[in-house]
Design an enzyme around this catalytic site. Structure first.
Site, PDB file in Angstrom:
ATOM      1  N   HIS A 149     -22.766 -29.999   1.904  1.00 10.89           N
ATOM      2  CA  HIS A 149     -22.416 -28.588   1.710  1.00 10.89           C
ATOM      3  C   HIS A 149     -21.383 -28.525   0.586  1.00 10.89           C
ATOM      4  CE1 HIS A 149     -20.374 -24.771   2.755  1.00 10.89           C
ATOM      5  NE2 HIS A 149     -21.464 -24.456   3.429  1.00 10.89           N
ATOM      6  N   ASP A 226     -18.057 -34.746   8.218  1.00 10.05           N
ATOM      7  CA  ASP A 226     -18.106 -33.289   8.281  1.00 10.05           C
ATOM      8  C   ASP A 226     -18.987 -32.930   9.480  1.00 10.05           C
ATOM      9  OD1 ASP A 226     -18.667 -30.624   8.054  1.00 10.05           O
ATOM     10  OD2 ASP A 226     -19.338 -30.678   5.962  1.00 10.05           O
ATOM     11  N   GLN A 229     -21.798 -28.979  11.466  1.00 14.10           N
ATOM     12  CA  GLN A 229     -23.115 -28.651  12.034  1.00 14.10           C
ATOM     13  C   GLN A 229     -23.478 -29.542  13.212  1.00 14.10           C
ATOM     14  OE1 GLN A 229     -24.836 -26.048  11.361  1.00 14.10           O
ATOM     15  NE2 GLN A 229     -23.953 -25.369   9.428  1.00 14.10           N
ATOM     16  N   LYS A 252     -18.440 -21.796  14.259  1.00 18.07           N
ATOM     17  CA  LYS A 252     -19.797 -22.328  14.432  1.00 18.07           C
ATOM     18  C   LYS A 252     -19.982 -22.918  15.829  1.00 18.07           C
ATOM     19  CE  LYS A 252     -20.375 -23.587   9.567  1.00 18.07           C
ATOM     20  NZ  LYS A 252     -21.352 -22.672   8.998  1.00 18.07           N
ATOM     21  N   CYS A 390     -25.385 -22.898   0.291  1.00 21.06           N
ATOM     22  CA  CYS A 390     -24.204 -23.628  -0.210  1.00 21.06           C
ATOM     23  C   CYS A 390     -24.500 -25.114  -0.376  1.00 21.06           C
ATOM     24  CB  CYS A 390     -22.998 -23.444   0.698  1.00 21.06           C
ATOM     25  SG  CYS A 390     -22.397 -21.768   0.732  1.00 21.06           S
TER      26      CYS A 390
HETATM   27  N1  PMP Z   1     -19.945 -28.224   6.108  1.00 30.02           N
HETATM   28  C1  PMP Z   1     -21.159 -27.845   6.544  1.00 30.02           C
HETATM   29  C2  PMP Z   1     -22.213 -28.889   6.781  1.00 30.02           C
HETATM   30  C3  PMP Z   1     -21.424 -26.497   6.771  1.00 30.02           C
HETATM   31  O1  PMP Z   1     -22.634 -26.119   7.189  1.00 30.02           O
HETATM   32  C4  PMP Z   1     -20.401 -25.546   6.527  1.00 30.02           C
HETATM   33  C5  PMP Z   1     -20.634 -24.076   6.734  1.00 30.02           C
HETATM   34  N2  PMP Z   1     -21.901 -23.607   6.426  1.00 30.02           N
HETATM   35  C6  PMP Z   1     -19.161 -26.009   6.086  1.00 30.02           C
HETATM   36  C7  PMP Z   1     -18.974 -27.345   5.893  1.00 30.02           C
HETATM   37  C8  PMP Z   1     -18.042 -25.072   5.809  1.00 30.02           C
HETATM   38  O2  PMP Z   1     -17.634 -24.402   6.973  1.00 30.02           O
HETATM   39  P1  PMP Z   1     -16.630 -23.177   6.884  1.00 30.02           P
HETATM   40  O3  PMP Z   1     -17.210 -22.212   5.926  1.00 30.02           O
HETATM   41  O4  PMP Z   1     -16.590 -22.658   8.296  1.00 30.02           O
HETATM   42  O5  PMP Z   1     -15.319 -23.714   6.439  1.00 30.02           O
END
Ligand code: PMP
Length: 431
Positions: A149, A226, A229, A252, A390
């Site tokens: 991401h 990370d 997910q 999430k 993203c």
């Molecule tokens: N890492 C991953 C794999 C994500 O899917 C996301 C959010 N889509 C993020 C990081 C970032 O999360 P946040 O926008 O809640 O900081």
């Protein structure tokens, strides 16, 4: 999973599958009742029942979490840590209790290892800034993967400009998986950190992080996971995994927005310098010299979102009540059901075909732009996500601009997947 499959085989296939009850080994998943805890799900959108399939972007909140936010503001709201008065003490206790709840949820050795941030993004920015500033020199390398991401790419690119580090990117297989040998090939004497996602928000691939962490440690390289997910789908024990850092977001995992977590081994966090300066993170301040607070406060400058952290604690209690193993069973069933259903649609292409997947399906339909499909599904009350999610470098590697993405939570049902499939068929006919 086995149990769900056995239930299916034993049951009439026309049975109302919004309710699962399996006497064989006591597995019960009562999704009908679970849905009652989420008021937003009973809404109509454009006169159609809402079918919310955008859970990888954010999850809906159970009543207990919503009520906890109201309760804190209605009863104990006061700024934390420095207050001598009763309300401040109660709010502080509530915030610190939430830290312990997070610690237990991920199996951390100490609550000092739990840093509250604004989200996974801020957690990665914190480590990137603090780690690169203190541990890296120009030419040192950080390993990322193609499926990251943007939150696990840009913070390192910013550090690339500041500290002169270099980024090494692990390629993916056709199925959207990472091969250990490809990671190993990128490791050199200059590698300082491996930072990768546990589960891809686009492909749904569950990466073999146990093996990857072991590989990193064989070369004395720390590993950041990370877990944005995975934390809501898969049981995680940071001590068993032995990861050095882990990040995730409350929103999430059925908690409020604006709160996130950075887990770091105490030995690492002790070594790293603060990320932001301000109140709370200091021991003593003079204009000549400032000394910093102990962990975890060294990394928590300013007033934290103690209402949000308390509500995150409530979200974790909610998840634990259902049980992560039950959640995983049920969501795996939804993934398999949806994959089968979607593949029956003509010109359907599923992006991400790993054997080990979380409940995320990215797809394309030949001849229809994802954005058009997403807009038309919305008119049918179906919320899916469209675009690059993203993950533009991943889209580039796949040679596409974007996808549609349906992502499932434990409150979704087979019936909703049927509605999605029917909706897609309807749109296909229109084109
Ligand atoms: N890492 C991953 C794999 C994500 O899917 C996301 C959010 N889509 C993020 C990081 C970032 O999360 P946040 O926008 O809640 O900081």
């Amino acid at each position: 999973m086995m149990c769900i499959m056995l239930c299916r085989a034993a049951a009439n296939t026309e049975v109302d599958l919004t309710f699962y009850s399996c006497a064989m080994n006591e597995f019960i998943f009562d999704v009908k009742n679970i849905r009652k805890d989420f008021p937003i799900l009973s809404q109509e959108i454009y006169g159609k029942p809402l079918v919310y399939l955008d859970n990888a972007a954010t999850t809906q909140k159970p009543l207990s979490v919503i009520r906890k936010i109201e309760e804190v503001y209605s009863t104990i709201n006061a700024n934390i840590h420095r207050g001598v008065h009763r309300l401040s003490q109660l709010a502080t206790e509530s915030h610190e209790e939430a830290r312990k709840t997070v610690q237990n949820y991920i199996g951390a050795a100490s609550s000092k290892e739990i840093i509250f941030t604004r989200g996974a993004t801020e957690s990665i920015n914190l480590i990137a800034a603090s780690f690169c500033r203190s541990q890296c020199k120009p030419g040192d390398e950080i390993i990322l993967t193609t499926m990251e991401h943007h939150a696990n790419i840009i913070p390192w690119q910013i550090q690339q400009d500041i500290t002169g580090i270099e980024l090494k990117i692990v390629p993916l297989t056709e199925a959207g998986e990472i091969r250990l040998e490809d990671v190993e090939e990128l490791i050199s004497s200059r590698t300082k950190l491996i930072s990768l996602t546990h589960v891809s928000n686009v492909l749904g691939t569950i990466n073999p992080i146990e093996e990857l962490i072991r590989l990193g440690h064989n070369y004395n390289i720390p590993v950041l996971i990370d877990a944005a997910q995975s934390i809501q789908h898969i049981s995680i024990d940071v001590q068993a995994l032995d990861c050095d850092f882990m990040v995730f977001s409350s929103h999430k995992m059925y908690g409020p927005t604006g709160v996130g977590v950075l887990y770091g081994k105490e030995t690492w966090l002790d070594k790293l310098p603060p990320y932001q300066g301000g109140g709370e993170m200091i021991a003593h301040v003079t204009f000549a010299k400032t000394t910093f607070n102990e962990l975890p406060f060294k990394f928590e400058a300013g007033t934290p979102d103690y209402v949000g952290t308390t509500a995150l604690g409530e979200a974790i209690r909610y998840i634990k009540n259902i049980g992560l193993d039950n959640i995983r069973h049920y969501e795996t069933h939804l993934l398999q059901y949806a994959t089968k259903k979607l593949l029956q649609i003509e010109n359907m292409q599923i992006i991400g075909t790993s054997e080990r997947k979380s409940s995320v399906i990215s797809f394309l339909i030949k001849g229809i732009h994802p954005y058009d499909m997403g807009m038309l599904l919305d008119r049918l009350g179906i919320a899916v996500r469209t675009g690059h999610h993203c993950a533009q470098p991943l889209m580039d590697a796949l040679g596409i601009e974007g996808t549609l993405r349906a992502s499932f939570a434990f409150y979704n049902t087979e019936k909703e997947i049927d509605i999605l499939a029917e909706g897609i068929e309807r749109v296909v006919k229109m084109f």
